[in-house]
Design a protein around this motif. Structure first.
Motif, PDB file in Angstrom:
ATOM      1  N   GLY A 240      58.507 117.258 -17.300  1.00  0.00           N
ATOM      2  CA  GLY A 240      58.196 117.618 -15.909  1.00  0.00           C
ATOM      3  C   GLY A 240      59.387 117.358 -15.013  1.00  0.00           C
ATOM      4  O   GLY A 240      59.786 118.202 -14.207  1.00  0.00           O
ATOM      5  N   ALA A 241      59.978 116.166 -15.172  1.00  0.00           N
ATOM      6  CA  ALA A 241      61.153 115.810 -14.362  1.00  0.00           C
ATOM      7  C   ALA A 241      62.284 116.787 -14.634  1.00  0.00           C
ATOM      8  O   ALA A 241      62.986 117.226 -13.720  1.00  0.00           O
ATOM      9  N   GLU A 419      61.341 110.967  -8.058  1.00  0.00           N
ATOM     10  CA  GLU A 419      60.049 111.377  -7.500  1.00  0.00           C
ATOM     11  C   GLU A 419      58.955 111.398  -8.553  1.00  0.00           C
ATOM     12  O   GLU A 419      57.849 110.937  -8.309  1.00  0.00           O
ATOM     13  N   THR A 420      59.278 111.936  -9.754  1.00  0.00           N
ATOM     14  CA  THR A 420      58.244 111.929 -10.798  1.00  0.00           C
ATOM     15  C   THR A 420      57.873 110.487 -11.137  1.00  0.00           C
ATOM     16  O   THR A 420      56.712 110.175 -11.372  1.00  0.00           O
ATOM     17  N   GLN A 421      58.891 109.626 -11.117  1.00  0.00           N
ATOM     18  CA  GLN A 421      58.671 108.211 -11.404  1.00  0.00           C
ATOM     19  C   GLN A 421      57.684 107.627 -10.396  1.00  0.00           C
ATOM     20  O   GLN A 421      56.741 106.938 -10.749  1.00  0.00           O
ATOM     21  N   LYS A 422      57.926 107.936  -9.094  1.00  0.00           N
ATOM     22  CA  LYS A 422      57.050 107.401  -8.045  1.00  0.00           C
ATOM     23  C   LYS A 422      55.628 107.910  -8.239  1.00  0.00           C
ATOM     24  O   LYS A 422      54.663 107.171  -8.058  1.00  0.00           O
ATOM     25  N   GLN A 423      55.518 109.196  -8.619  1.00  0.00           N
ATOM     26  CA  GLN A 423      54.203 109.791  -8.831  1.00  0.00           C
ATOM     27  C   GLN A 423      53.472 109.037  -9.942  1.00  0.00           C
ATOM     28  O   GLN A 423      52.319 108.643  -9.783  1.00  0.00           O
ATOM     29  N   ASP A 424      54.186 108.806 -11.045  1.00  0.00           N
ATOM     30  CA  ASP A 424      53.583 108.074 -12.169  1.00  0.00           C
ATOM     31  C   ASP A 424      53.158 106.682 -11.728  1.00  0.00           C
ATOM     32  O   ASP A 424      52.091 106.194 -12.099  1.00  0.00           O
ATOM     33  N   GLN A 425      54.023 106.059 -10.920  1.00  0.00           N
ATOM     34  CA  GLN A 425      53.739 104.702 -10.455  1.00  0.00           C
ATOM     35  C   GLN A 425      52.441 104.699  -9.646  1.00  0.00           C
ATOM     36  O   GLN A 425      51.584 103.831  -9.828  1.00  0.00           O
ATOM     37  N   LEU A 812      70.245 104.265 -13.639  1.00  0.00           N
ATOM     38  CA  LEU A 812      70.492 103.835 -12.257  1.00  0.00           C
ATOM     39  C   LEU A 812      69.193 103.356 -11.641  1.00  0.00           C
ATOM     40  O   LEU A 812      69.147 102.372 -10.909  1.00  0.00           O
ATOM     41  N   ASN A 813      68.111 104.078 -11.961  1.00  0.00           N
ATOM     42  CA  ASN A 813      66.810 103.744 -11.396  1.00  0.00           C
ATOM     43  C   ASN A 813      66.400 102.339 -11.790  1.00  0.00           C
ATOM     44  O   ASN A 813      66.055 101.512 -10.948  1.00  0.00           O
ATOM     45  N   SER A 814      66.485 102.045 -13.094  1.00  0.00           N
ATOM     46  CA  SER A 814      66.053 100.718 -13.529  1.00  0.00           C
ATOM     47  C   SER A 814      67.058  99.670 -13.079  1.00  0.00           C
ATOM     48  O   SER A 814      66.738  98.527 -12.885  1.00  0.00           O
ATOM     49  N   PHE A 815      68.302 100.100 -12.888  1.00  0.00           N
ATOM     50  CA  PHE A 815      69.339  99.165 -12.461  1.00  0.00           C
ATOM     51  C   PHE A 815      68.994  98.623 -11.086  1.00  0.00           C
ATOM     52  O   PHE A 815      68.985  97.435 -10.856  1.00  0.00           O
ATOM     53  N   GLY A 816      68.699  99.534 -10.157  1.00  0.00           N
ATOM     54  CA  GLY A 816      68.393  99.114  -8.796  1.00  0.00           C
ATOM     55  C   GLY A 816      67.242  98.130  -8.777  1.00  0.00           C
ATOM     56  O   GLY A 816      67.325  97.057  -8.198  1.00  0.00           O
ATOM     57  N   ALA A 817      66.165  98.482  -9.465  1.00  0.00           N
ATOM     58  CA  ALA A 817      64.971  97.650  -9.411  1.00  0.00           C
ATOM     59  C   ALA A 817      65.218  96.302 -10.087  1.00  0.00           C
ATOM     60  O   ALA A 817      64.876  95.268  -9.562  1.00  0.00           O
ATOM     61  N   GLU A 818      65.875  96.352 -11.257  1.00  0.00           N
ATOM     62  CA  GLU A 818      66.061  95.149 -12.071  1.00  0.00           C
ATOM     63  C   GLU A 818      66.917  94.117 -11.362  1.00  0.00           C
ATOM     64  O   GLU A 818      66.538  92.988 -11.180  1.00  0.00           O
TER      65      GLU A 818
END
Length: 1835
Positions: A240-241, A419-425, A812-818
């Motif tokens: 989807g992404a 965005e797909t990540q946020k939707q899943d979340q 990058l996504n997991s980097f920011g959060a982690e």
């Protein structure tokens, strides 16, 4: 009342009901349509109701929501049910819930017109289709099929038919169950099924008919692999992404193609035909002018041409098949002696694929530049042919195309993933909520259940057997709990699993179903128990397995542990006898101590060093040391693991992941020792390396990164699967399409990179993913023709740009959060033992220091006389202190008093108290309290002495006991310092001469200051200070720095040929040195040493000046010829760095970089550790195996000629090693760096896969599976670790931004921020006065024509056509073609000239107001001049065609007019926003290149021309060095440059002077210097600075998209005012109210309000001024608020600054659109009342003064008026009336004797029954209307 079930089986009755609903809906729609046609247009509200949408929870393919799982009756699985989604109420659909609780939706019509939903065959097909095993079977088939497709030769012929049969069966089942195509949810309505259908159809067609070439289409069977995606749930989100990203990439793709086309056109105009220039020899050329036989005589020219065009006479580059390219311009590549440069040959480089001779290949070349694939080759041959100044073209293409566009693609992929990540979340959170609700219900049930259990347990046991047998027959079982719940209701449970009772209302509300409950029978059957038990187990999320009925009835808590757990507890808890427990305690004290951890960490490091010491050749001693070392370390780690196991006992030991990891490695080490002799198991040795990861325990960053890698593994698993599918599909397609071509073309001489079998195909595709596609494409095109081009481009775009960028986005996504959340939480959880151990050492050191100091002080002041004690000596706790010393207490507390100057920046140890003295501002006393007992406790809060507590006295300091208690609190100095805002005031005079300590200790300083010398010195210092602070001082210094940098750049290889210049440079060098020394002295005088040496930039100056002084000294002594001193001279290259501190933009970037250094260094260390592991493994695999036997020309011999080293040397050949190899870890690092940057990696891989044993001649592809080592390394060492650099830099960027966030924005809500931003943008704009239309009729017509938008678009189309004709040009086109093109071009020039003339006539002198018009005008004039003087222009200036290319940029204008180009506008907008930051970064890059260019010149100026160093690309002059370094800042071609500058064989060793006086320089390279020079340059430029570029682009792009998505960009405001000009040509800023509706409809989105917009305008409440005018800013303001959805102006924002414009224009608001609407409505009510009154009374006079018309009763009642009557009929009186009565009535207040034309004052309240759509939009308090209505309106 019978309950309504949520799940109902589908029956014929259900279908009848659905049909009824459909008919009902149609009738309603029809009625609405008629009403719409008949009714008043105005009455209809502008906005329709929102369309209903399907409930996303019940989407087909999703699992049944948690709340419904418990209610779902098991016997309904795989049976058709009525659709439970309200959206499908009136549609013929039904659902089936599969065994795995997946929802399937089907059409309830007849499938294929034959099978109704109740047909047995269809029911059977349904059952099969929804069964989980069915999809599993299909997936297995697909995987097996893929495996067969990957085989080169098919083992069986019939296997294909088997697969086709399975797929056909699958399709038939689906068609039977779903229907074919007509309705929704049928077979072909699902795009995945199209794929199947096409594949199956093709299979049958190819069986029957031989389609010849079309059979290649069967290759697309591979796409079946994609079917797995449709079946595996996690993949759908990733895909989807991907699809979302591809959809969003549309704009970038358009922009990319557009920009690449422009670059390609420019390239064609510049370089058409230039790459055909070759060097031909003239040595053996002879001209024979005799004729033999009847041949015609050739002229000399023809003979030379024939000779020159013969390829055998051309010069080839050493060691390659390419011909050398030369040029005739200045600085272009020259030919070797005895060769001459010829042009117009018939071949182009790279087998004729690289050239700009036509548009197609030029486009390919620019795309290659954009993707940076082997672009150094194109760059070098072009610069050789045309000269070095053409590097400008490449710089622009690389900066705009490569850095900008490619990273935009990354930005977009990252955003769509986000965005797909946020939707899943969000979905996950929702599920969590449901789970909590379930939990509460479950807890409620549990209480009832316990009470029930106690009563019924015995009964249950007796009845258990019977109940089990009856269980299936029972229809409905209900259970009623004995005790009512909170609401007094009883809980009832039905067998179907639906629970009724108040506790379940939470869930049931969502289905809007009424809850009612049964009063069940009094008798309770144990069968109910089972149902309830199951229900509870289900609610807990696990179904209970019933091993025995009895265990089923055991209460929750008392359930027995499973046997496995009991055994585990029994055998692993190790708590047998007390003495053993004592032993355990002792062991745990030892092994769990912090020092042991420290020791183990040191062991790990030493062990790593031991493993890294492996090398080739290895002496026996080293081998022995390494072997014993391994035994020792294995012993140590085994002992550690064993002792921990004893101390913790297995139960707890194995709960910790790290312990399991240790245990695993220790076990492996023993296994490896045991199997030492077995060959082929050396791989096990590599597992020892994993010990390095034990460091992660105490190393935070490594820990974090490992967590990141582990955390992304879940999502990465899916992504890698998708990546694998993509690679697989392309590999198999490539193999099936191109294999035969390769065999035909190459036969036995197959290139290494080919599609010959699956492994090779896989490697080619993998190489494309790494970004190298062009070379494989050339060899493919050679053998298979142009079909390869689209294949490779598609692979590149999908594989590299989309899938790989998704990889990076995920990281990058997991980097920011982690990195934000992970670090701190971890530290809180468990104290770091390593830091504890180090802390102990520190504390010990401090203790020793304090003891020593105290002893010394006691000794020094050993004999104080008691009588001398002054009364002011501080007394503490009744004990005297030793003056100026310390005092020891009996409890070990030391108090030390020391005078401490304010400027001292010493950090005192924990436990300092500063006590400030108010009266002497420059002195303070520090009392240091050290308490050994409390030293470990550093956790008490900071305390600072308040002024009240501070010890005041003028000259001496006294402490009394009370004061001590107040101020001597223990202080924690380890805490974060508090940051206070400080108001900075700049002093105009320097600091004191002597520091405060000196002044205090030595009074003579103060005396000196008061002498005349002192005063003079002070004056000089003040002068110096004034001079330094002067604004021109810095300017002068910058000029000097730049001048000295230029002087450095001039010192090139030609300096010796210019003795005068050399002398001048030597003098200027001394001059600059003198100036910088003087500057330094002046600054010392002005600032004082302390201030000077506490500034980092001043230190930099000092070091650089210091080096210059040392050079001068050495020169005077005469030591300047020593090589070490010469090397020091090169450090002058750092001079340009001094410019950084003086250049604002660059300083910002450098500061940001410096702040990022710790995190970058951390990532570097982690990279090195990752790489170390691969390096050590590489050394074990390949050490000593890269040697080979070569002949005199350097060609590798085949193993048939020489099998090994001894044979090779016996036959007189040479046995040599590869330059890049794995002989030791440092060499391995270099090899891996080449692999990670994909430069020179092909040679390394070829060596690796050819390698055999040590001292054996390598054989081609003997060890082909070694490719896997490199594949793994690239995935982990390159994709991961190198991308971490980007992650770190971006993360750092965001943190900097957070810190620098404006204080204003902190106090605003999000809505306010958006509004504020919009306002800020709006305030900068105001309407422009539109160009007046000329009065002359003809000029007026022309004016109308040229200002029309259609005219602009027409011109754009012509520009596009012009571009097209330019693209048709090609090299050596026929004369006729040239003539036609020239004619067309003339036509275009005429058209553009006419356009220019028309605009000049229509717009008159206003034409030159617009920059675009000036641009057009220049282009037109130059085009005309170009045609007139084409020959002259060609020679002197630029080719006139280039000007035509420039015109293409006008297309930029049309983007504003095209509505769909919004996305492209955003992209360009983000580029514009990024430009300032990018400019700063480019400056920094230039600075780095400048410094490295001067270093390169001083180290490698005379290096021999070999490998990557030639006559055009070298370090001989500054400009050439810069050109070469620019190429390498993208890491391109650095491997060949490295080979050139590190070459130490076959070269001149020493510099000598030849007899004729010229110098012959040493031309050997320098290995260490070269490696250091290039790797450091690559890390700084390629990994850091270029990644900052990426970070800025990502940041600004997301910012720009956010602006576009949320707020309004300035673009929108520009367009608003552009449209405004049409309505307000005089720029009065007002338009008539009557135009308002047209105006807002005429605007562009998003501000546009399409017609009918009357009621929207009413709702916006836009102020109306006098004369019914509307002010432009009011309209814009209202539309902005409407768009942002902020109806009320945020109160906190100060709108004064925004509304500066309003102040200039005074206007009175007379009304507003809302008020006006109320007036109209009131008038209408009055008219209706008046009509009714007239009809009833039959006369026309107005009603009496005190009559009230009541709507409810239609009766006329008399009532006293409570409203003031207007005295003067002309006067407007609006009175406010508050009616407290609840009667909804219309009160009319008018005089009995009023005549037509006079005024009526009316107060109207709109009755509830009268509230229509239009009035509903008004808020309740606005429904009361007061107004003046003229009675002629009433009439």
């Amino acid at each position: 009342m019978e309950e309504e079930e949520f799940f109902r089986l589908l029956t014929p009755q259900s279908i009848v009901q659905i049909e009824e609903r459909i008919a009902e809906e149609k009738a309603i729609k029809k009625a609405e349509k008629q009403a719409h046609e008949e009714g008043e247009e105005e009455e209809l509200a502008a906005h329709e109701e929102e369309e209903p949408k399907p409930n996303p929870k019940y989407e087909a393919g999703k699992k049944l929501p948690l709340s419904l799982k418990d209610l779902f009756p098991v016997e309904y699985t795989s049976k058709p049910l009525e659709d439970f989604d309200d959206f499908y109420e009136a549609q013929k659909t039904f659902v089936v819930v599969g065994k795995d609780m997946t929802i399937y939706r089907f059409s309830a019509t007849n499938a294929c017109y034959l099978l109704s939903p109740f047909n047995t065959a269809r029911r059977g097909a349904l059952y099969v289709l929804v069964h989980p095993l069915f999809s599993a079977l299909i997936i297995i088939t697909i995987i097996v099929n893929c495996a067969f497709m990957a085989m080169t030769e098919q083992p069986f012929d019939w296997i294909e038919y088997v697969f086709t049969g399975v797929y056909t069966l699958e399709a038939l089942i689906k068609i039977t169950a779903r229907g074919f195509i007509i309705n929704n949810f049928t077979y072909l309505r699902d795009p995945w099924n199209w794929l199947d259908f096409a594949v199956i159809s093709l299979a049958y067609i190819t069986m029957g008919v031989d389609l010849g070439n079309l059979s290649a289409l069967r290759t697309f069977r591979v796409l079946r692999a994609l079917k797995t995606v449709a079946v595996i749930p996690g993949l759908k989100t990733i895909v989807g992404a991907l699809l979302e990203a591809v959809r969003r990439l549309r704009d970038v793709m358009i922009l990319t193609v557009f920009m690449l086309s422009i670059f390609a056109l420019v390239g064609m105009q510049l370089y058409m035909g230039t790459l055909r220039q070759k060097c031909a020899t003239f040595t053996n050329f002879t001209y024979d002018n005799t004729t033999e036989g009847n041949e015609t005589l050739m002229t000399y020219e023809e003979a030379w041409l024939e000779w020159a065009m013969d390829k055998d006479h051309w010069y080839k580059k050493e060691g390659s098949d390419e011909y050398l390219i030369c040029g005739k311009g200045s600085g272009a590549g020259s030919c070797p002696p005895e060769y001459i440069c010829i042009n117009n040959t018939d071949t182009n480089p790279n087998s004729g694929f690289t050239h700009f001779d036509n548009f197609g290949t030029a486009l390919l070349c620019t795309f290659r530049l954009m993707t940076q694939d082997y672009w150094e080759n194109l760059y070098q041959i072009t610069l050789r042919a045309e000269g070095p100044y053409h590097c400008l073209y490449f710089i622009i293409v690389i900066l705009l195309g490569s850095f900008y566009l490619v990273n935009l693609i990354l930005a977009i992929v990252a955003m769509s993933y986000d965005e797909t990540q946020k939707q899943d979340q969000a979905d996950a959170d929702e599920e969590e909520e449901e789970r909590k609700i379930q939990q509460t219900i479950h807890d409620g049930l549990r209480e009832d259940y316990h009470e029930y259990l106690e009563e019924k347990l015995s009964q249950a046991k007796s009845q258990s057997e019977t109940s089990l047998s009856d269980h299936d027959n029972a229809d409905k079982i209900s259970l009623r709990s004995n005790k009512p719940d909170e609401n007094g209701q009883f809980l009832s449970v039905t067998k179907k699993g639906s629970i009724h009772g108040s506790r379940l209302e939470i869930q049931k509300k969502s289905h809007d179903e009424e809850l009612c409950h049964h009063h069940g029978s009094k008798h309770v059957d144990p069968r109910d128990m089972m149902v309830l038990k199951n229900l509870l187990a289900h609610a807990e999320g696990h179904r209970n397995s019933r091993h025995s009925v009895v265990s089923d009835f055991l209460p929750f808590e008392e359930e027995e542990k499973p046997l496995k757990d009991r055994l585990y507890d029994r055998f692993c808890s190790w708590t047998c006898c007390p003495c053993y427990q004592k032993f355990q305690e002792i062991v745990s004290i030892i092994i769990l101590d912090a020092f042991v951890d420290l020791f183990i960490t040191i062991c790990i490091l030493v062990n790593t060093a031991f493993m890294a010491a492996d090398q080739h050749p290895k002496s026996p001693e080293l081998t022995e040391v390494l072997t014993y070392g391994n035994y020792v370390f294995t012993g140590i780690f085994a002992a550690e693991a064993f002792l921990k196991l004893i101390a913790l006992s297995p139960v707890y030991y194995f709960k910790d992941g790290w312990n399991c990891f240790d245990f695993f490695i220790v076990t492996l080490s023993f296994v490896e020792m045991a199997l030492d002799g077995v060959s082929g198991l050396s791989v096990l040795r590599s597992f020892r390396l994993l010990r390095v990861f034990k460091l992660a325990r105490s190393w935070q960053t490594l820990n974090m990164l490992i967590r990141i890698v582990a955390g992304t593994m879940g999502a990465l698993g899916n992504l890698i699967f998708v990546l694998a599918i993509v690679v697989f599909i392309f590999a198999v397609m490539g193999q099936q399409l191109f294999r035969d071509g390769y065999i035909r073309e190459y036969g036995d001489d197959m290139p290494r990179w080919s599609f010959i079998d699956f492994l090779h195909s896989f490697m080619i595709i993998f190489r494309v993913l790494c970004g190298e596609w062009i070379e494989s494409m050339w060899s493919c095109t050679n053998s298979n023709g142009p079909a390869c081009v689209p294949f490779f481009l598609l692979t590149y775009v999908i594989g590299n740009l989309v899938v790989l960028n998704l990889f990076l986005a995920l990281l990058l996504n997991s980097f920011g959060a982690e990195s934000l959340s992970g670090g701190e939480a971890e530290e809180d959880k468990e104290p770091n033992k390593l830091s504890e151990a180090i802390g102990r050492f520190k504390r010990f050191g401090r203790w020793v220091k304090v003891k020593v100091i105290v002893c010394l002080k006691v000794k020094m002041k050993a004999k104080p006389k008691p009588t001398d004690r002054s009364p002011s000596t501080p007394r503490l706790n009744g004990k005297e202190t030793i003056p100026d010393g310390g005092q020891t207490y009996s409890n070990g507390t030391v108090i030390e008093m020391q005078a401490k100057s304010e400027d001292d920046d010493e950090h005192s140890v924990p436990g300092d108290v500063e006590v400030e003295d108010n009266h002497s501002p420059d002195k303070s006393t520090t009392i240091v309290l050290e308490d050994e007992k409390k030293m470990e406790d550093n956790t008490q809060p900071n305390s600072s002495a308040s002024p009240r507590e501070s010890l005041s006295s003028n000259s001496h300091h006294s402490l009394s006991d009370d004061d001590t208690k107040l101020s001597l609190t223990k202080v924690n100095a380890d805490g974060e310092p508090e940051i206070n805002e400080v108001k900075v005031t700049y002093a105009n005079y320097p600091d004191d001469c002597f520091c405060k300590v000196c002044r205090r200790k030595c009074p003579c300083c103060i005396r000196f200051e008061n002498t005349s010398w002192g005063k003079r010195a002070w004056k000089i210092r003040c002068l110096a200070y004034a001079l330094v602070e002067h604004k021109y001082f810095e300017t002068f210094i910058i000029t000097m720095i730049l001048a000295s940098s230029v002087a450095l750049a001039i010192e090139d290889v030609y300096l010796d040929e210019r003795p005068t210049l050399k002398q001048i440079l030597e003098i200027t060098d001394k001059f600059f040195t003198a100036i910088f020394i003087v500057e330094m002295f002046i600054k010392w005088t002005a600032f004082g040493y302390k201030k000077y040496f506490t500034d980092a930039w001043c230190w930099l100056d000092f070091v650089i000046v210091g080096i210059s002084i040392m050079m001068l000294v050495f020169e005077i002594i005469g030591m300047d010829k020593v090589s070490a001193i010469k090397a020091m001279r090169t450090l002058r290259a750092l001079r340009p760095l001094r410019a950084v501190s003086r250049w604002e933009g660059m300083r910002v970037v450098v500061n940001a970089l410096i702040k990022a250094i710790p995190s970058i260094a951390n990532v570097m260390m982690v990279c090195l550790i990752f790489w170390l592991i691969f390096g050590i493994v590489g050394v074990q695999f390949f050490a000593g195996k890269f040697f080979k036997c070569v002949d005199a020309d350097g060609n590798k011999l085949s193993p048939n000629i020489t099998a090994n080293r001894t044979e090779c040397e016996a036959k007189g050949y040479e046995w040599i090693n590869s330059k890049v190899n794995f002989d030791n870890v440092l060499m391995a690092y270099l090899a891996l760096f080449q692999v990670a940057t994909y430069k020179g990696w092909i040679d390394v891989m070829n060596d690796a896969i050819d390698s055999k044993n040590i001292d054996e001649q390598p054989e081609r592809e003997d060890n082909v599976y070694m490719y896997l080592y490199f594949v793994f390394f690239i995935i982990f060492g390159s994709f991961f670790t190198l991308n971490l650099f980007i992650g770190v830099i971006i993360e750092n960027f965001n943190q900097q931004k957070k810190k620098a966030g404006g204080s204003l924005e902190m106090f605003m809500t999000d809505d306010q921020k958006k509004y504020y931003m919009a306002m800020k943008r709006m305030s900068s704009k105001s309407p422009q006065k539109s160009i007046p239309r000329p009065s002359n009729i003809i000029m007026g017509w022309i004016f109308d024509a040229v200002t029309n938008q259609k005219f602009d678009i027409g011109i754009m189309i012509i520009i596009m056509l012009n571009m097209l004709t330019m693209a048709l040009e090609h090299y050596k086109q026929s004369d006729m073609f040239t003539t036609i093109l020239d004619q067309i071009n003339m036509t275009f020039i005429i058209i553009f000239t006419i356009e220019c003339v028309l605009k000049l006539i229509g717009l008159r002198h206003y034409y030159f107001k617009f920059p675009w018009n000036i641009f057009d005008f220049i282009v037109v004039v130059l085009s005309i001049v170009g045609v007139a003087l084409s020959d002259v222009m060609d020679q002197f200036l630029v080719s006139p065609t280039l000007l035509r290319v420039v015109r293409v940029f006008r297309v930029g204008r049309v983007l504003r007019l095209v509505k769909s180009a919004k996305g492209i506008r955003t992209l360009l907008f983000s580029l514009a926003v990024s430009l300032p930051a990018l400019f700063n970064i480019a400056l920094l890059l230039f600075l780095v290149m400048f410094i490295y260019a001067t270093f390169g010149m001083s180290f490698f100026m005379h290096v021999k021309h070999q490998y990557g160093i030639d006559d055009c690309f070298n370090f001989e002059t500054f400009f050439r060095s810069m050109i070469y370094l620019f190429q390498m800042c993208t890491s391109a071609g650095w491997d060949s440059a490295l080979a050139g500058i590190t070459n130490e064989v076959d070269c001149i060793e020493e510099t000598t002077e030849l007899p004729d006086g010229t110098m012959q320089y040493r031309d050997c390279g320098n290995y260490q210097a070269g490696v250091l020079f290039l790797t450091s340059y690559l890390i700084i430029s390629f990994l850091v600075v270029v990644n900052m570029y990426i970070a800025v682009i990502l940041e600004n792009f997301s910012q720009a998209t956010e602006d576009v998505q949320q707020g309004l960009t300035s673009d929108e405001f520009d367009l608003f005012y552009e449209k405004w000009e049409k309505f307000d040509p005089e720029a009065t800023k007002f338009i008539a109210l009557s135009q308002l509706s047209d105006f807002v409809d005429y605007l562009e989105e998003p501000l546009r309000l399409p017609k009918p917009n009357h009621f929207m305008l009413v709702k916006l409440d836009i102020p109306i001024c006098e004369d019914d005018k509307v002010y432009c800013r009011d309209i814009l303001d209202a539309l902005t608020k409407n768009f942002l959805g902020t109806s009320d102006t945020p109160g906190e924002i100060d709108v004064n600054e925004v509304d500066k414009d309003k102040e200039k224009i005074e206007y009175n608001v007379a009304s507003s659109t809302l008020l006006r609407q109320k007036e109209h409505y009131a008038a209408r009510i009055i008219q209706k009342a008046w009509r009714r009154y007239r009809n009833e009374r039959g006369n026309t006079s107005p009603p009496p003064y005190d009559m009230v018309i009541s709507k409810e009763s239609d009766m006329v009642t008399s009532k006293e008026s409570d409203m003031a009557t207007s005295k003067d009929s002309k006067e407007t009186a609006t009175t406010v009336h508050e009616d407290t009565s609840s009667t909804k009535s219309v009160k009319s207040d008018a005089s009995n004797k009023q005549i037509a034309g006079s005024s009526v004052d009316v107060h109207i309240e709109i009755p509830e029954s009268e509230i229509t759509e239009e009035t509903a939009m008004l808020s309740p308090e606005n429904r009361t209307v007061e107004l003046r209505a003229d009675s002629d309106v009433v009439a």
